[in-house]
Scaffold this motif. Structure first.
Motif, PDB file in Angstrom:
ATOM      1  N   GLY A   1       0.841  -1.188   0.000  1.00 13.41           N
ATOM      2  CA  GLY A   1       0.000   0.000   0.000  1.00 13.41           C
ATOM      3  C   GLY A   1       0.877   1.239   0.000  1.00 13.41           C
ATOM      4  N   ASN A   2       0.699   2.095   1.009  1.00 13.81           N
ATOM      5  CA  ASN A   2       1.508   3.308   1.122  1.00 13.81           C
ATOM      6  C   ASN A   2       2.752   3.103   1.983  1.00 13.81           C
ATOM      7  N   VAL A   3       2.929   1.890   2.476  1.00 15.63           N
ATOM      8  CA  VAL A   3       4.074   1.593   3.344  1.00 15.63           C
ATOM      9  C   VAL A   3       5.207   1.005   2.507  1.00 15.63           C
ATOM     10  N   ARG A   4       6.374   1.634   2.578  1.00 17.55           N
ATOM     11  CA  ARG A   4       7.544   1.146   1.854  1.00 17.55           C
ATOM     12  C   ARG A   4       8.352   0.256   2.797  1.00 17.55           C
ATOM     13  N   ALA A   5       8.292  -1.063   2.570  1.00 17.90           N
ATOM     14  CA  ALA A   5       8.980  -2.018   3.445  1.00 17.90           C
ATOM     15  C   ALA A   5      10.449  -2.150   3.101  1.00 17.90           C
ATOM     16  N   LEU A   6      10.791  -2.048   1.812  1.00 15.19           N
ATOM     17  CA  LEU A   6      12.188  -2.124   1.360  1.00 15.19           C
ATOM     18  C   LEU A   6      12.419  -1.079   0.290  1.00 15.19           C
ATOM     19  N   ARG A   7      13.641  -0.553   0.240  1.00 16.75           N
ATOM     20  CA  ARG A   7      13.986   0.380  -0.827  1.00 16.75           C
ATOM     21  C   ARG A   7      15.484   0.266  -1.136  1.00 16.75           C
ATOM     22  N   GLY A   8      15.773   0.177  -2.424  1.00 16.09           N
ATOM     23  CA  GLY A   8      17.159   0.220  -2.886  1.00 16.09           C
ATOM     24  C   GLY A   8      18.059  -0.878  -2.365  1.00 16.09           C
ATOM     25  N   ILE A   9      17.539  -2.102  -2.264  1.00 14.77           N
ATOM     26  CA  ILE A   9      18.335  -3.199  -1.703  1.00 14.77           C
ATOM     27  C   ILE A   9      19.198  -3.852  -2.775  1.00 14.77           C
ATOM     28  N   ASP A  10      20.517  -3.858  -2.557  1.00 10.26           N
ATOM     29  CA  ASP A  10      21.472  -4.565  -3.408  1.00 10.26           C
ATOM     30  C   ASP A  10      22.016  -5.755  -2.620  1.00 10.26           C
ATOM     31  N   LEU A  11      21.984  -6.920  -3.236  1.00  9.93           N
ATOM     32  CA  LEU A  11      22.454  -8.133  -2.553  1.00  9.93           C
ATOM     33  C   LEU A  11      22.992  -9.104  -3.589  1.00  9.93           C
ATOM     34  N   ALA A  12      24.137  -9.709  -3.308  1.00 13.03           N
ATOM     35  CA  ALA A  12      24.719 -10.712  -4.200  1.00 13.03           C
ATOM     36  C   ALA A  12      25.037 -11.961  -3.388  1.00 13.03           C
ATOM     37  N   VAL A  13      24.494 -13.094  -3.830  1.00 11.35           N
ATOM     38  CA  VAL A  13      24.703 -14.367  -3.136  1.00 11.35           C
ATOM     39  C   VAL A  13      25.498 -15.278  -4.054  1.00 11.35           C
ATOM     40  N   ARG A  14      26.745 -15.543  -3.664  1.00 10.89           N
ATOM     41  CA  ARG A  14      27.643 -16.332  -4.502  1.00 10.89           C
ATOM     42  C   ARG A  14      27.800 -17.749  -3.953  1.00 10.89           C
ATOM     43  N   PRO A  15      28.042 -18.718  -4.842  1.00 11.93           N
ATOM     44  CA  PRO A  15      28.275 -20.091  -4.372  1.00 11.93           C
ATOM     45  C   PRO A  15      29.527 -20.161  -3.512  1.00 11.93           C
ATOM     46  N   GLY A  16      29.448 -20.950  -2.449  1.00 11.05           N
ATOM     47  CA  GLY A  16      30.597 -21.105  -1.577  1.00 11.05           C
ATOM     48  C   GLY A  16      30.844 -19.921  -0.676  1.00 11.05           C
ATOM     49  N   GLN A  17      29.826 -19.066  -0.475  1.00 16.28           N
ATOM     50  CA  GLN A  17      29.957 -17.917   0.404  1.00 16.28           C
ATOM     51  C   GLN A  17      28.717 -17.773   1.286  1.00 16.28           C
ATOM     52  N   VAL A  18      28.921 -17.197   2.481  1.00 18.20           N
ATOM     53  CA  VAL A  18      27.819 -16.929   3.403  1.00 18.20           C
ATOM     54  C   VAL A  18      27.575 -15.426   3.418  1.00 18.20           C
ATOM     55  N   THR A  19      26.381 -15.038   2.986  1.00 15.81           N
ATOM     56  CA  THR A  19      25.968 -13.639   3.018  1.00 15.81           C
ATOM     57  C   THR A  19      25.068 -13.443   4.223  1.00 15.81           C
ATOM     58  N   CYS A  20      25.498 -12.630   5.165  1.00 11.84           N
ATOM     59  CA  CYS A  20      24.738 -12.405   6.398  1.00 11.84           C
ATOM     60  C   CYS A  20      23.880 -11.153   6.251  1.00 11.84           C
ATOM     61  N   VAL A  21      22.585 -11.305   6.514  1.00 11.63           N
ATOM     62  CA  VAL A  21      21.660 -10.173   6.493  1.00 11.63           C
ATOM     63  C   VAL A  21      21.233  -9.914   7.927  1.00 11.63           C
TER      64      VAL A  21
END
Length: 288
Positions: free
Chosen positions: A29-49
């Motif tokens: 609706g009028n609520v912006r839950a996320l904006r401008g999120i850049d994320l890269a998930v590569r094999p053999g790596q742990v991406t912590c959010v």
């Protein structure tokens, strides 16, 4: 997959991301839950959010796992733009999610939970029956490959510790073809020892060539296994940095909100009986 990751690492190159988000946003609706999120998930790596309650972690999980669609930006899998309609679409692309509740049946045996919803059978209708021996053998082999050793696969999964149940869920996802594994706060309800068990198997999944998205609010757990860190605050990226570019102290500061802590320290200085000189200094680092 693990072999290719090793070759690329030996050549000094980072493997290409399996999943990439470019400027992703989400509106309710009028609520912006996320904006401008850049994320890269590569094999053999742990991406912590990382992020506090309300930071946008759950919305991010729902987009990558196929529960919700993004409204802005790009969602790429293997370099191709996608719009997932449901979790089955994500699974078909090798994206599996392990939620906190684990979706297990506590009174069923470990092997039965391992194959829950995907049971192996033998024989033809109308005498088709469960291939119990084969399912037990595969369960034992897959758990052993992850370094998980259980004395009795017939024991109800509810009798296992929280860390062991999380580990079984991770091994199950790997067996059923996950290339990207999303772990939703796997250590949130666990003590120190059981959290260590889960972190061990997160590292084991990385060694098998999976790309892992580790959702957590605990910077210490993240720093123990993470290769890249993305800190969310109010739906936006507060920090987006590789392990080599951030210290645990800096990560904790971003997670806690350095500016807010500095303001709180200033306010406490006005209260009699509080020695703010004993409080830790905040670390001012630029957001990436």
């Amino acid at each position: 997959m693990a072999t290719n990751v090793t070759k690329e690492a030996a050549a000094g190159r980072s493997p290409e991301p399996v999943v990439r988000l470019n400027g992703v946003g989400k509106l309710y609706g009028n609520v912006r839950a996320l904006r401008g999120i850049d994320l890269a998930v590569r094999p053999g790596q742990v991406t912590c959010v990382l992020g506090d309650n309300g930071a946008g972690k759950s919305t991010l999980i729902k987009i990558v796992s196929g529960l919700h669609q993004h409204d802005e930006g790009e969602f790429l899998v293997d370099g191709n733009p996608v719009r997932l309609s449901n979790p089955r679409d994500a699974l078909n692309l090798g994206i599996a999610t392990v939620y906190q509740d684990l979706a297990t049946v506590p009174l069923m045996p470990v092997w039965r939970n391992f194959f829950l919803g995907s049971e192996l059978t033998r024989g033809r209708w109308p005498v088709r029956r469960l291939d119990i021996e084969r399912m037990k053998r595969i369960t034992d082999e897959e758990l052993s490959a992850m370094g998980i050793h259980l004395d009795d696969l017939d024991q109800p999964i509810g009798t296992l510790s929280g860390g062991q149940r999380q580990s079984v869920a991770i091994a199950r996802a790997v067996y059923f073809g996950a290339r990207v594994l999303i772990l939703d706060e796997p250590t949130a309800a666990l003590g120190v020892k059981q959290s260590g068990v889960v972190l061990k198997y997160i590292a084991a999944a990385r060694e098998r060539g999976l790309g892992v998205i580790f959702i957590t609010h605990n910077p210490h757990h993240a720093y123990m296994v993470g290769d890249h860190f993305s800190v969310l605050r109010l739906g936006a990226l507060e920090l987006n940095a590789a392990r080599a570019d951030v210290t645990l102290e800096e990560l904790t500061n971003h997670m806690a909100g350095g500016a807010e802590l500095a303001a709180l320290k200033h306010e406490l200085a006005q209260v009699r009986g509080v020695d703010v000189e004993e409080l830790p200094e905040t670390v001012q680092t630029p957001s990436a």
